[in-house]
Write an enzyme that holds these catalytic residues in place. Structure first.
Site, PDB file in Angstrom:
ATOM      1  N   ASP A  10      -3.356  -1.126  -8.872  1.00 11.99           N
ATOM      2  CA  ASP A  10      -4.779  -1.310  -8.522  1.00 11.99           C
ATOM      3  C   ASP A  10      -5.759  -0.926  -9.633  1.00 11.99           C
ATOM      4  O   ASP A  10      -6.750  -0.222  -9.371  1.00 11.99           O
ATOM      5  CB  ASP A  10      -5.103  -0.532  -7.238  1.00 11.99           C
ATOM      6  CG  ASP A  10      -4.363  -1.062  -6.011  1.00 11.99           C
ATOM      7  OD1 ASP A  10      -3.565  -2.004  -6.169  1.00 11.99           O
ATOM      8  OD2 ASP A  10      -4.575  -0.523  -4.910  1.00 11.99           O
ATOM      9  N   ASP A  52      -5.329  -4.727  -4.843  1.00 13.51           N
ATOM     10  CA  ASP A  52      -5.877  -4.572  -3.501  1.00 13.51           C
ATOM     11  C   ASP A  52      -6.714  -5.828  -3.248  1.00 13.51           C
ATOM     12  O   ASP A  52      -7.563  -6.185  -4.071  1.00 13.51           O
ATOM     13  CB  ASP A  52      -6.749  -3.299  -3.493  1.00 13.51           C
ATOM     14  CG  ASP A  52      -6.731  -2.560  -2.169  1.00 13.51           C
ATOM     15  OD1 ASP A  52      -5.706  -2.589  -1.459  1.00 13.51           O
ATOM     16  OD2 ASP A  52      -7.768  -1.919  -1.838  1.00 13.51           O
ATOM     17  N   HIS A  54      -8.562  -7.618  -0.172  1.00 14.70           N
ATOM     18  CA  HIS A  54      -8.970  -7.603   1.239  1.00 14.70           C
ATOM     19  C   HIS A  54      -9.838  -8.799   1.630  1.00 14.70           C
ATOM     20  O   HIS A  54     -10.725  -9.196   0.857  1.00 14.70           O
ATOM     21  CB  HIS A  54      -9.784  -6.338   1.522  1.00 14.70           C
ATOM     22  CG  HIS A  54      -9.033  -5.054   1.338  1.00 14.70           C
ATOM     23  ND1 HIS A  54      -7.811  -4.803   1.926  1.00 14.70           N
ATOM     24  CD2 HIS A  54      -9.345  -3.918   0.646  1.00 14.70           C
ATOM     25  CE1 HIS A  54      -7.408  -3.569   1.605  1.00 14.70           C
ATOM     26  NE2 HIS A  54      -8.316  -3.020   0.826  1.00 14.70           N
ATOM     27  N   HIS A  86     -14.559  -2.909  -0.340  1.00 10.24           N
ATOM     28  CA  HIS A  86     -14.041  -2.905  -1.711  1.00 10.24           C
ATOM     29  C   HIS A  86     -12.976  -3.974  -1.875  1.00 10.24           C
ATOM     30  O   HIS A  86     -12.345  -4.387  -0.897  1.00 10.24           O
ATOM     31  CB  HIS A  86     -13.446  -1.525  -2.061  1.00 10.24           C
ATOM     32  CG  HIS A  86     -12.228  -1.186  -1.237  1.00 10.24           C
ATOM     33  ND1 HIS A  86     -12.306  -0.686   0.036  1.00 10.24           N
ATOM     34  CD2 HIS A  86     -10.914  -1.322  -1.512  1.00 10.24           C
ATOM     35  CE1 HIS A  86     -11.080  -0.522   0.514  1.00 10.24           C
ATOM     36  NE2 HIS A  86     -10.216  -0.906  -0.394  1.00 10.24           N
ATOM     37  N   LYS A 111      -2.045  -7.042  -1.915  1.00 15.49           N
ATOM     38  CA  LYS A 111      -1.790  -6.301  -0.675  1.00 15.49           C
ATOM     39  C   LYS A 111      -3.093  -6.014   0.041  1.00 15.49           C
ATOM     40  O   LYS A 111      -4.162  -6.060  -0.573  1.00 15.49           O
ATOM     41  CB  LYS A 111      -1.046  -4.997  -0.996  1.00 15.49           C
ATOM     42  CG  LYS A 111      -1.843  -4.114  -1.924  1.00 15.49           C
ATOM     43  CD  LYS A 111      -1.041  -2.935  -2.403  1.00 15.49           C
ATOM     44  CE  LYS A 111      -1.915  -2.053  -3.262  1.00 15.49           C
ATOM     45  NZ  LYS A 111      -3.135  -1.584  -2.603  1.00 15.49           N
ATOM     46  N   CYS A 156      -2.734   4.655  -3.036  1.00 18.26           N
ATOM     47  CA  CYS A 156      -1.827   3.549  -3.344  1.00 18.26           C
ATOM     48  C   CYS A 156      -0.686   3.948  -4.276  1.00 18.26           C
ATOM     49  O   CYS A 156       0.432   3.459  -4.124  1.00 18.26           O
ATOM     50  CB  CYS A 156      -2.623   2.369  -3.865  1.00 18.26           C
ATOM     51  SG  CYS A 156      -3.628   1.656  -2.534  1.00 18.26           S
TER      52      CYS A 156
HETATM   53  C1  VGL Z   1      -6.859   2.361  -2.368  1.00 18.17           C
HETATM   54  C2  VGL Z   1      -8.216   3.202  -0.737  1.00 18.17           C
HETATM   55  C3  VGL Z   1      -8.380   1.954  -0.201  1.00 18.17           C
HETATM   56  C4  VGL Z   1      -6.031   2.621  -3.597  1.00 18.17           C
HETATM   57  C5  VGL Z   1      -7.006   1.103  -1.836  1.00 18.17           C
HETATM   58  O1  VGL Z   1      -5.854   1.702  -4.415  1.00 18.17           O
HETATM   59  O2  VGL Z   1      -5.564   3.761  -3.742  1.00 18.17           O
HETATM   60  N1  VGL Z   1      -7.454   3.415  -1.813  1.00 18.17           N
HETATM   61  N2  VGL Z   1      -7.772   0.910  -0.753  1.00 18.17           N
HETATM   62 ZN    ZN Z   2      -8.196  -1.055  -0.075  1.00 20.28          ZN
END
Ligand code: VGL
Ligand code: ZN
Length: 214
Positions: A10, A52, A54, A86, A111, A156
């Site tokens: 990420d 990430d 979404h 995010h 993901k 993550c």
């Molecule tokens: C993450 C919070 C929400 C991460 C992803 O990449 O650690 N943390 N989504």
């Molecule tokens: Zn996230």
């Protein structure tokens, strides 16, 4: 043959300075990622990045739940921290950090794509209900050893490392390539301890690079 792969977690705009869920010093991990990328490239090893990714109405977003970020609730029957919006699919925030050498990445695992459940791990959603296909991809490429770094240590990275160990991979975590959300100041330390307890080897990048270039 057993192969080692680099797994970058990420490294996206929203987790770096100015991002929607900016992690303190998040951008500082990018130069370490690029050093490791160069090393893995020189060895002909696979480089994988997670993203990430979404939908705009993702269930982990505080806005979707009509609540405030960083509080906890329940999503899909699981304890869930509510986040600011995010890494919305196709947004600038979801793109990889502009300085990251993404051209060298041979596989991307997205993901958190399902609205109704969050997915911290690169392998499974938080309920272990669906897998992302990463395990299968790694097995097809004979990868047995993973070198993991990225954002965030306490979410993550941690869940990716714990799942990787459960799946039987050997795991090295590059600690200076990780930064934490730290909702509690001790979360970073605790996450690293948990990963070490579960069998991950913790190393700093300089140590890993010198061991690999001996
Ligand atoms: C993450 C919070 C929400 C991460 C992803 O990449 O650690 N943390 N989504
Ligand atoms: Zn996230």
């Amino acid at each position: 043959m057993s192969q080692q792969a680099l797994l970058l977690v990420d490294l996206q705009n929203d987790f770096c300075a100015g991002g929607a869920l900016a992690i303190a010093e998040g951008s500082q991990t990018v130069s370490i990622a690029n050093q490791l990328i160069a090393l893995f490239q020189s060895q002909g090893s696979q480089i994988i990045a997670t993203q990430d990714w979404h939908p705009a109405d993702h269930g982990s977003f505080a806005s979707v739940q009509n609540t405030v970020p960083f509080q906890q609730g329940t999503l899909a029957g699981l304890t869930q921290t509510w986040w600011p919006n995010h890494c919305i699919q196709h947004s600038h925030g979801a793109e990889f950090h502009p300085q990251l050498n993404i051209a060298a990445v041979s596989h991307i695992t997205q993901k958190g794509c399902q609205q109704e459940i969050d997915s911290y791990s690169a392998f499974f959603d938080n309920g272990h209900r669906h897998n992302t296909g990463l395990d299968e991809w790694l097995r097809q490429h004979h990868v047995s050893h993973l070198v993991i770094m990225g954002l965030a240590t306490d979410y993550c990275v941690k869940y990716t490392v714990l799942d990787a160990l459960t799946l039987g991979y050997h795991v090295i975590v590059i600690t200076d390539g990780c930064r934490s959300v730290n909702l509690q100041p001790s979360d970073s330390k605790q996450a690293l301890e948990e990963m070490a307890q579960a069998g991950a080897r913790l190393m700093i990048s300089a140590e890993f690079i010198s061991e690999s270039t001996d």
